[in-house]
Design an enzyme around this catalytic site. Structure first.
Site, PDB file in Angstrom:
ATOM      1  NE  ARG A 122      -3.919   1.936   2.378  1.00 43.26           N
ATOM      2  CZ  ARG A 122      -4.151   2.665   3.463  1.00 43.26           C
ATOM      3  NH1 ARG A 122      -3.491   2.443   4.582  1.00 43.26           N
ATOM      4  NH2 ARG A 122      -5.063   3.627   3.432  1.00 43.26           N
ATOM      5  CG  HIS A 126      -1.239   5.365   0.056  1.00 46.18           C
ATOM      6  ND1 HIS A 126      -1.937   5.695   1.188  1.00 46.18           N
ATOM      7  CD2 HIS A 126      -2.085   4.598  -0.679  1.00 46.18           C
ATOM      8  CE1 HIS A 126      -3.143   5.143   1.146  1.00 46.18           C
ATOM      9  NE2 HIS A 126      -3.248   4.468   0.026  1.00 46.18           N
ATOM     10  CG  ASN A 153      -0.714   8.405   3.601  1.00 46.67           C
ATOM     11  OD1 ASN A 153      -1.038   7.413   2.944  1.00 46.67           O
ATOM     12  ND2 ASN A 153      -0.220   9.502   3.045  1.00 46.67           N
ATOM     13  CG  HIS A 254      -8.034  -3.661  -1.680  1.00 47.35           C
ATOM     14  ND1 HIS A 254      -9.009  -2.736  -1.970  1.00 47.35           N
ATOM     15  CD2 HIS A 254      -6.925  -2.930  -1.382  1.00 47.35           C
ATOM     16  CE1 HIS A 254      -8.515  -1.512  -1.850  1.00 47.35           C
ATOM     17  NE2 HIS A 254      -7.247  -1.609  -1.508  1.00 47.35           N
TER      18      HIS A 254
HETATM   19  C1  HEM Z   1      -8.729   1.721  -6.233  1.00 49.64           C
HETATM   20  C2  HEM Z   1      -8.664   2.592  -5.277  1.00 49.64           C
HETATM   21  C3  HEM Z   1      -8.272   2.232  -3.872  1.00 49.64           C
HETATM   22  C4  HEM Z   1      -8.948   2.569  -2.760  1.00 49.64           C
HETATM   23  C5  HEM Z   1     -10.206   3.415  -2.684  1.00 49.64           C
HETATM   24  C6  HEM Z   1      -8.241   1.978  -1.642  1.00 49.64           C
HETATM   25  C7  HEM Z   1      -8.604   2.117  -0.322  1.00 49.64           C
HETATM   26  C8  HEM Z   1      -8.043   1.413   0.729  1.00 49.64           C
HETATM   27  C9  HEM Z   1      -8.466   1.504   2.096  1.00 49.64           C
HETATM   28  C10 HEM Z   1      -9.540   2.424   2.627  1.00 49.64           C
HETATM   29  C11 HEM Z   1      -7.734   0.620   2.818  1.00 49.64           C
HETATM   30  C12 HEM Z   1      -7.846   0.323   4.298  1.00 49.64           C
HETATM   31  C13 HEM Z   1      -7.082   1.329   5.112  1.00 49.64           C
HETATM   32  C14 HEM Z   1      -7.396   1.156   6.570  1.00 49.64           C
HETATM   33  O1  HEM Z   1      -8.475   1.536   6.974  1.00 49.64           O
HETATM   34  O2  HEM Z   1      -6.556   0.607   7.320  1.00 49.64           O
HETATM   35  C15 HEM Z   1      -6.828  -0.029   1.904  1.00 49.64           C
HETATM   36  C16 HEM Z   1      -5.939  -1.009   2.269  1.00 49.64           C
HETATM   37  C17 HEM Z   1      -5.006  -1.538   1.404  1.00 49.64           C
HETATM   38  N1  HEM Z   1      -4.800  -1.150   0.105  1.00 49.64           N
HETATM   39 FE1  HEM Z   1      -6.013   0.031  -1.017  1.00 49.64          FE
HETATM   40  N2  HEM Z   1      -7.167   1.287  -2.115  1.00 49.64           N
HETATM   41  C18 HEM Z   1      -7.133   1.424  -3.481  1.00 49.64           C
HETATM   42  C19 HEM Z   1      -6.153   0.943  -4.313  1.00 49.64           C
HETATM   43  C20 HEM Z   1      -5.047   0.267  -3.891  1.00 49.64           C
HETATM   44  C21 HEM Z   1      -3.895  -0.006  -4.684  1.00 49.64           C
HETATM   45  C22 HEM Z   1      -3.694   0.504  -6.121  1.00 49.64           C
HETATM   46  C23 HEM Z   1      -3.040  -0.734  -3.926  1.00 49.64           C
HETATM   47  C24 HEM Z   1      -1.676  -1.262  -4.252  1.00 49.64           C
HETATM   48  C25 HEM Z   1      -1.219  -1.475  -5.452  1.00 49.64           C
HETATM   49  C26 HEM Z   1      -3.689  -0.941  -2.656  1.00 49.64           C
HETATM   50  C27 HEM Z   1      -3.192  -1.724  -1.637  1.00 49.64           C
HETATM   51  C28 HEM Z   1      -3.769  -1.866  -0.399  1.00 49.64           C
HETATM   52  C29 HEM Z   1      -3.302  -2.793   0.613  1.00 49.64           C
HETATM   53  C30 HEM Z   1      -2.203  -3.828   0.446  1.00 49.64           C
HETATM   54  C31 HEM Z   1      -4.073  -2.577   1.745  1.00 49.64           C
HETATM   55  C32 HEM Z   1      -3.904  -3.245   3.123  1.00 49.64           C
HETATM   56  C33 HEM Z   1      -2.918  -2.394   3.928  1.00 49.64           C
HETATM   57  C34 HEM Z   1      -2.588  -2.885   5.310  1.00 49.64           C
HETATM   58  O3  HEM Z   1      -2.970  -3.967   5.695  1.00 49.64           O
HETATM   59  O4  HEM Z   1      -1.872  -2.157   6.019  1.00 49.64           O
HETATM   60  N3  HEM Z   1      -4.869  -0.293  -2.669  1.00 49.64           N
HETATM   61  N4  HEM Z   1      -7.035   0.479   0.647  1.00 49.64           N
END
Ligand code: HEM
Length: 382
Positions: A122, A126, A153, A254
């Site tokens: 992530r 970001h 973040n 995700h």
């Molecule tokens: C398409 C639009 C996207 C949205 C709206 C989005 C939104 C989010 C949100 C809200 C979370 C949870 C954050 C939390 O509350 O802890 C999350 C987690 C995550 N996102 Fe996305 N995301 C998007 C695209 C991406 C992309 C492009 C990647 C990587 C290439 C990504 C990788 C991840 C990962 C791996 C997690 C888990 C992080 C953790 O466990 O610490 N996301 N995302």
């Protein structure tokens, strides 16, 4: 399927709760450059990789083959795109062990806590609405509100200590050569490798420079929130040169990691969303009706295989077992729904597409000598 959230990070040192490699290990990794050191780093990396894929030998062979093919494919892509001055093997002269060191540090971190791997993937995203290490900068009196404190973040982004460790280790062997921006992207690549058990495997060009500007309000302007609909999602990716297909493919990440309840609470209350009612009921049991900063538990994103980076995400989208409006939105147009079905069907194909999209994303708005530098410490500008 649910995990407990421990404590919030403080504003002074976000991410400290995730300290996962002790100082002795760090000293080990940071020992001075010697042939033995490089070889040992390489051997450790190989051992780490082998451990990760040791489930069976067949799997390992497939992973190695996939790795070779992925490198070849990436090189072809690179030649075609030249990736804005980025180069495959960028550190082969200035710091030969750089990529090995990052991979070793990341492998060790992911083994101890796979969630940190998700955090690093992530983080690569970001940081990449301008891939310049700006997400790493701490608040200072001159810049009290950097990206790190932006709502997308803070306090959810994790893995900063892993980047610090990799940077410290790399600085020991070749000071001033390897940018933090490159380390973030290598770490995201390596976390993908380990969490996918070697199936997501690609060469990544280097040569990004570290930016000197980091503004909290840019995170809101450029990073899509989980409440976005499909048009908004496609628009925010297109603004950075990424296609709808890239957006759908990258969202597959995700399939690992966690989310705070506040990121999807709008989908589990009334009126009910189109989320699978059983998942919604489980989430309601776990989450407060109105999460607050001090009461915002986390849940895993993919209950089927929370620590494995694979195409399960697309099966979850099809089964309406995803957390965010933005995840569910992929089914709201025929074109993106077809992409979801395609990614869900064939294991192995999504992994290759994901690798390609990560390379593309990692080339967004690279800094040049005029507006970039190689930071000595990833948390502060030189
Ligand atoms: C398409 C639009 C996207 C949205 C709206 C989005 C939104 C989010 C949100 C809200 C979370 C949870 C954050 C939390 O509350 O802890 C999350 C987690 C995550 N996102 Fe996305 N995301 C998007 C695209 C991406 C992309 C492009 C990647 C990587 C290439 C990504 C990788 C991840 C990962 C791996 C997690 C888990 C992080 C953790 O466990 O610490 N996301 N995302």
């Amino acid at each position: 399927m649910l995990e407990t959230r421990s404590s919030r990070q403080t504003l002074i040192s976000p991410g400290r709760e995730n300290m996962i490699v002790d100082h002795q290990q760090l000293k080990e990794l940071a020992r001075p450059l010697t042939l033995v050191g490089i070889n040992r780093a390489a051997a450790e990396t190989k051992a780490t990789i082998n451990n990760s894929v040791s489930a069976n030998n067949e799997h390992l062979k497939q992973a190695e083959m996939a790795h070779r093919v992925a490198i070849w494919l990436s090189c072809v892509l690179l030649l075609a795109a030249t990736c804005q001055g980025l180069k495959y093997g960028y550190y082969s002269r200035s710091c030969p062990p750089a990529e090995y060191i990052v991979r070793t540090v990341v492998g060790s971190a992911v083994r101890q806590n796979p969630g940190i791997g998700a955090g690093l993937i992530r983080m690569a995203f970001h940081d990449c609405f301008g891939c310049d290490g700006s997400v790493l900068l701490d608040p200072t009196p001159a810049n009290p509100r950097p990206e790190k404190l932006g709502p997308p973040n803070f306090p959810s982004l994790r893995g900063f200590e892993v980047i610090d460790m990799a940077k410290t280790a790399v600085e020991k062997v070749c000071p001033g050569k390897v940018s933090c921006a490159d380390i973030v992207q290598y770490a995201g690549r390596d976390a993908s490798f380990f969490l996918s058990r070697g199936r997501v495997s690609y060469a990544l060009p280097g040569g990004r420079l570290d930016g000197r500007v980091s503004l909290e309000n840019e995170t809101l302007a450029f990073l899509p929130p989980p409440s976005f609909n499909l048009t908004q999602l496609i628009g925010s990716f297109r603004a950075k040169g990424l296609s709808a297909d890239d957006m759908v493919v990258l969202s597959g990440s995700h399939s690992v990691g966690r989310s705070h309840c506040s990121s999807f609470s709008d989908r589990i209350g009334t009126p009910p969303s189109n989320m699978d009612p059983r998942l919604a009921a489980a989430l309601r049991r776990r989450c407060p009706a109105n999460p607050t900063f001090s009461n915002d538990p986390t849940v895993v994103q993919d209950a089927a295989s929370p620590n494995v980076l694979d195409n399960q995400y697309y099966r979850n989208v099809l089964g309406r077992r995803v957390l965010f409006t933005s995840d569910a939105a992929l089914m709201t147009s025929r074109r993106t729904a077809a992409m979801v079905r395609d990614n869900a069907r064939r294991s192995g194909r999504w992994e290759k597409k994901f690798a390609r999209a990560m390379v593309k994303m990692a080339a967004i708005e690279i800094k040049n000598r005029a507006n970039g530098e190689v930071r000595r410490n990833c948390r502060v500008v030189n």
